[in-house]
Design a protein around this motif. Structure first.
Motif, PDB file in Angstrom:
ATOM      1  N   VAL A  75       0.851  -1.189   0.000  1.00 37.09           N
ATOM      2  CA  VAL A  75       0.000   0.000   0.000  1.00 37.09           C
ATOM      3  C   VAL A  75       0.884   1.235   0.000  1.00 37.09           C
ATOM      4  CG1 VAL A  75      -1.584   1.321   1.439  1.00 37.09           C
ATOM      5  CG2 VAL A  75      -1.878  -1.119   1.276  1.00 37.09           C
ATOM      6  N   LEU A  76       0.569   2.193  -0.860  1.00 38.32           N
ATOM      7  CA  LEU A  76       1.235   3.498  -0.794  1.00 38.32           C
ATOM      8  C   LEU A  76       0.271   4.471  -0.113  1.00 38.32           C
ATOM      9  CD1 LEU A  76       3.388   5.682  -1.672  1.00 38.32           C
ATOM     10  CD2 LEU A  76       1.985   6.006  -3.699  1.00 38.32           C
ATOM     11  N   ILE A  77       0.768   5.100   0.951  1.00 33.46           N
ATOM     12  CA  ILE A  77      -0.055   6.108   1.626  1.00 33.46           C
ATOM     13  C   ILE A  77       0.617   7.448   1.380  1.00 33.46           C
ATOM     14  CG2 ILE A  77      -1.007   6.842   3.848  1.00 33.46           C
ATOM     15  CD1 ILE A  77      -0.176   3.831   4.692  1.00 33.46           C
ATOM     16  N   TYR A  78      -0.056   8.322   0.684  1.00 30.29           N
ATOM     17  CA  TYR A  78       0.536   9.626   0.364  1.00 30.29           C
ATOM     18  C   TYR A  78      -0.209  10.695   1.160  1.00 30.29           C
ATOM     19  CZ  TYR A  78       3.628  12.481  -2.447  1.00 30.29           C
ATOM     20  OH  TYR A  78       4.662  13.289  -2.847  1.00 30.29           O
ATOM     21  N   VAL A  79       0.543  11.464   1.937  1.00 26.22           N
ATOM     22  CA  VAL A  79      -0.078  12.437   2.842  1.00 26.22           C
ATOM     23  C   VAL A  79       0.068  13.846   2.257  1.00 26.22           C
ATOM     24  CG1 VAL A  79      -0.086  13.347   5.196  1.00 26.22           C
ATOM     25  CG2 VAL A  79       0.536  10.958   4.790  1.00 26.22           C
ATOM     26  N   PHE A  80      -1.060  14.539   2.132  1.00 32.23           N
ATOM     27  CA  PHE A  80      -1.061  15.928   1.643  1.00 32.23           C
ATOM     28  C   PHE A  80      -1.522  16.840   2.770  1.00 32.23           C
ATOM     29  CE2 PHE A  80      -1.654  13.323  -2.096  1.00 32.23           C
ATOM     30  CZ  PHE A  80      -0.848  13.931  -3.057  1.00 32.23           C
ATOM     31  N   ASP A  81      -0.734  17.878   3.049  1.00 34.16           N
ATOM     32  CA  ASP A  81      -1.146  18.886   4.037  1.00 34.16           C
ATOM     33  C   ASP A  81      -2.239  19.731   3.386  1.00 34.16           C
ATOM     34  OD1 ASP A  81      -1.381  21.144   5.613  1.00 34.16           O
ATOM     35  OD2 ASP A  81       0.755  21.257   6.068  1.00 34.16           O
ATOM     36  N   VAL A  82      -3.419  19.771   4.021  1.00 36.12           N
ATOM     37  CA  VAL A  82      -4.543  20.477   3.405  1.00 36.12           C
ATOM     38  C   VAL A  82      -4.227  21.963   3.209  1.00 36.12           C
ATOM     39  CG1 VAL A  82      -5.766  21.014   5.569  1.00 36.12           C
ATOM     40  CG2 VAL A  82      -7.071  20.703   3.469  1.00 36.12           C
ATOM     41  N   GLU A  83      -3.346  22.493   4.044  1.00 38.63           N
ATOM     42  CA  GLU A  83      -3.042  23.929   4.020  1.00 38.63           C
ATOM     43  C   GLU A  83      -1.814  24.283   3.183  1.00 38.63           C
ATOM     44  OE1 GLU A  83      -4.542  26.534   7.086  1.00 38.63           O
ATOM     45  OE2 GLU A  83      -5.620  25.746   5.353  1.00 38.63           O
ATOM     46  N   THR A  84      -1.241  23.317   2.489  1.00 39.44           N
ATOM     47  CA  THR A  84       0.046  23.569   1.829  1.00 39.44           C
ATOM     48  C   THR A  84      -0.032  24.701   0.806  1.00 39.44           C
ATOM     49  OG1 THR A  84       1.827  22.595   0.536  1.00 39.44           O
ATOM     50  CG2 THR A  84      -0.383  21.841   0.022  1.00 39.44           C
ATOM     51  N   SER A  85       1.081  25.412   0.692  1.00 37.32           N
ATOM     52  CA  SER A  85       1.112  26.447  -0.339  1.00 37.32           C
ATOM     53  C   SER A  85       1.879  25.912  -1.556  1.00 37.32           C
ATOM     54  CB  SER A  85       1.815  27.694   0.223  1.00 37.32           C
ATOM     55  OG  SER A  85       3.080  27.306   0.726  1.00 37.32           O
ATOM     56  N   GLU A  86       2.285  24.644  -1.455  1.00 35.87           N
ATOM     57  CA  GLU A  86       3.096  24.073  -2.550  1.00 35.87           C
ATOM     58  C   GLU A  86       2.424  22.850  -3.164  1.00 35.87           C
ATOM     59  OE1 GLU A  86       6.935  23.515  -0.467  1.00 35.87           O
ATOM     60  OE2 GLU A  86       7.605  25.175  -1.745  1.00 35.87           O
ATOM     61  N   MET A  87       1.132  22.966  -3.373  1.00 40.16           N
ATOM     62  CA  MET A  87       0.380  21.825  -3.888  1.00 40.16           C
ATOM     63  C   MET A  87       0.911  21.369  -5.246  1.00 40.16           C
ATOM     64  SD  MET A  87      -1.953  19.826  -2.867  1.00 40.16           S
ATOM     65  CE  MET A  87      -3.081  18.577  -3.457  1.00 40.16           C
ATOM     66  N   HIS A  88       1.354  22.362  -6.015  1.00 41.73           N
ATOM     67  CA  HIS A  88       1.837  22.048  -7.358  1.00 41.73           C
ATOM     68  C   HIS A  88       3.018  21.066  -7.285  1.00 41.73           C
ATOM     69  CE1 HIS A  88       1.991  22.760 -11.605  1.00 41.73           C
ATOM     70  NE2 HIS A  88       3.311  22.894 -11.518  1.00 41.73           N
ATOM     71  N   LYS A  89       3.961  21.393  -6.374  1.00 40.26           N
ATOM     72  CA  LYS A  89       5.140  20.536  -6.216  1.00 40.26           C
ATOM     73  C   LYS A  89       4.734  19.166  -5.650  1.00 40.26           C
ATOM     74  CE  LYS A  89       8.377  21.093  -3.013  1.00 40.26           C
ATOM     75  NZ  LYS A  89       9.311  21.845  -2.202  1.00 40.26           N
ATOM     76  N   ASP A  90       3.828  19.198  -4.668  1.00 43.91           N
ATOM     77  CA  ASP A  90       3.339  17.940  -4.067  1.00 43.91           C
ATOM     78  C   ASP A  90       2.791  17.010  -5.148  1.00 43.91           C
ATOM     79  OD1 ASP A  90       3.896  18.958  -1.627  1.00 43.91           O
ATOM     80  OD2 ASP A  90       1.871  18.774  -0.805  1.00 43.91           O
ATOM     81  N   LEU A  91       1.981  17.604  -6.032  1.00 41.04           N
ATOM     82  CA  LEU A  91       1.331  16.784  -7.057  1.00 41.04           C
ATOM     83  C   LEU A  91       2.346  16.217  -8.046  1.00 41.04           C
ATOM     84  CD1 LEU A  91      -1.935  18.812  -7.754  1.00 41.04           C
ATOM     85  CD2 LEU A  91      -1.719  16.620  -6.585  1.00 41.04           C
ATOM     86  N   GLU A  92       3.372  17.011  -8.303  1.00 39.65           N
ATOM     87  CA  GLU A  92       4.406  16.524  -9.221  1.00 39.65           C
ATOM     88  C   GLU A  92       5.114  15.296  -8.630  1.00 39.65           C
ATOM     89  OE1 GLU A  92       8.057  18.792 -11.238  1.00 39.65           O
ATOM     90  OE2 GLU A  92       6.161  19.906 -11.180  1.00 39.65           O
ATOM     91  N   TYR A  93       5.489  15.406  -7.351  1.00 38.64           N
ATOM     92  CA  TYR A  93       6.120  14.265  -6.679  1.00 38.64           C
ATOM     93  C   TYR A  93       5.167  13.074  -6.614  1.00 38.64           C
ATOM     94  CZ  TYR A  93      10.432  16.539  -5.041  1.00 38.64           C
ATOM     95  OH  TYR A  93      11.669  17.128  -4.965  1.00 38.64           O
TER      96      TYR A  93
END
Ligand code: GTP
Length: 315
Positions: A75-93
């Motif tokens: 299982v891959l669990i990917y955690v996104f901070d709801v408040e992030t200002s770097e969503m673009h980079k997060d999504l790329e990774y």
């Protein structure tokens, strides 16, 4: 996986090390990968990799460490901070990680946690927007589930119970045995928890809606279905709250923590209220069972005896 500071180590320390949420602010950044082996159920060992999220580490997972990181993933669990200002980079990774997964573990399930939901304004709408965005980025991967989570409420237990459930090979068999056990106890519901994490492993099926009890469960009744001919257990079942499992996990974990502060160990719990009674007791070396009964004629001592008698079967 997930960006640095998104909350990966915090959730691990809450669920697997029984630490309270208030202590997570002291955690330092994870350097490279921290591996944990959690003996989960008998012979089932959960091999948990907490991958530090700083860019330099992420770049290395995706290049030099690629085959080590992405091979044999359940299982891959990917955690996104709801408040992030770097969503673009997060999504790329995230997309790069999906590529790695497709290459080395194409059958792995993917869980996306929109985390720190306690910080979000208009939680419902924010979650739906994030979920749409994340599913849009996951098109090529079929098995993706999104949860909104926070270490400050029961939502984390809901997500992790669901994650762990996908890794338990005999979950359906367990559920079948719990249904038979629930029927033998005239219980509304029986729930099996893992001992250390108190995550839900399996539950009995909803009670049969026929007035006489039967050992073959009927398909789940929809919560909104009117039930003029239902059994009392089935009626009581329909009244139960949807968040009851994760709330129980959270409350018992907090109670266990309080017990440990006064150097006592948690063993079992009994409740007899006018509306229902409940018994929570050890089922096997690695599990606890919770039985909920709405029939006032059934004594909790009888439920405890039933648990004792059933232990060998579940061990
Ligand atoms: P790396 O190890 O660098 O990859 O970071 P990480 O993802 O492991 O982050 P970590 O768990 O260290 O958490 C960073 C901060 O987020 C800590 O101060 C936590 O207290 C905080 N945090 C974690 N979960 C939550 C949450 O649900 N809500 C809020 N408000 N804060 C959280």
């Amino acid at each position: 996986m997930g960006a640095s500071g998104s909350g990966k180590t915090s959730m691990r320390s809450l669920i697997f090390s029984n630490n309270p949420a208030s202590l997570t602010a002291r955690l330092g950044a994870t350097i490279d990968v921290e591996q944990n082996h959690v003996r989960f159920l008998g012979d089932l060992i959960l091999n948990l990799w907490d991958c530090g999220g700083q860019d330099a580490f992420m770049d290395s997972y995706l290049t030099t460490q690629r085959s080590t990181i992405f091979q044999h993933v359940g299982v891959l669990i990917y955690v996104f901070d709801v408040e992030t200002s770097e969503m673009h980079k997060d999504l790329e990774y995230y997309r790069d990680c999906l590529d790695g997964l497709r290459q080395f573990s194409p059958d792995a399930a993917v869980f996306l946690l929109v985390h720190k939901m306690d910080l979000a304004r208009e939680r419902g709408a924010t979650f739906e927007r994030k979920k749409r965005e994340l599913l849009g980025q996951s098109e090529k991967h079929a098995d993706v589930t999104v949860f909104g989570t926070s270490i400050y409420d029961e939502s984390l237990y809901r997500a992790w119970s669901s994650i762990v459930h996908t890794l338990i090979p005999n979950a359906a068999v367990l559920s079948k045995h719990l249904t038979i056990f629930a029927d033998a106890c005239s219980a509304t519901e029986v729930i099996l928890f893992e001992r250390t994490t108190f995550l839900v492993i399996a539950t009995s099926s909803p009670p049969s809606s026929a007035s006489s009890s039967s050992s073959t469960p009927s398909p789940s009744p929809s919560p909104s279905t009117p039930s003029s001919s239902s059994s009392p257990e089935a009626n009581a079942f329909q009244e139960l709250e949807a968040t009851r499992y994760e709330r129980t996990s959270e409350l018992i974990k907090a109670f266990k923590h309080s017990c440990s502060r006064v150097r006592e160990e948690f063993h079992s719990l009994e409740m007899e209220l006018p509306e229902f009674s409940a018994v929570l007791d050890e089922m096997t070396k690695n599990t606890y069972v919770l039985i909920i009964v709405h029939d006032p004629t059934i004594e909790t001592a009888a439920l405890k005896l039933n648990i004792r008698m059933a232990r060998r079967k579940f061990e």
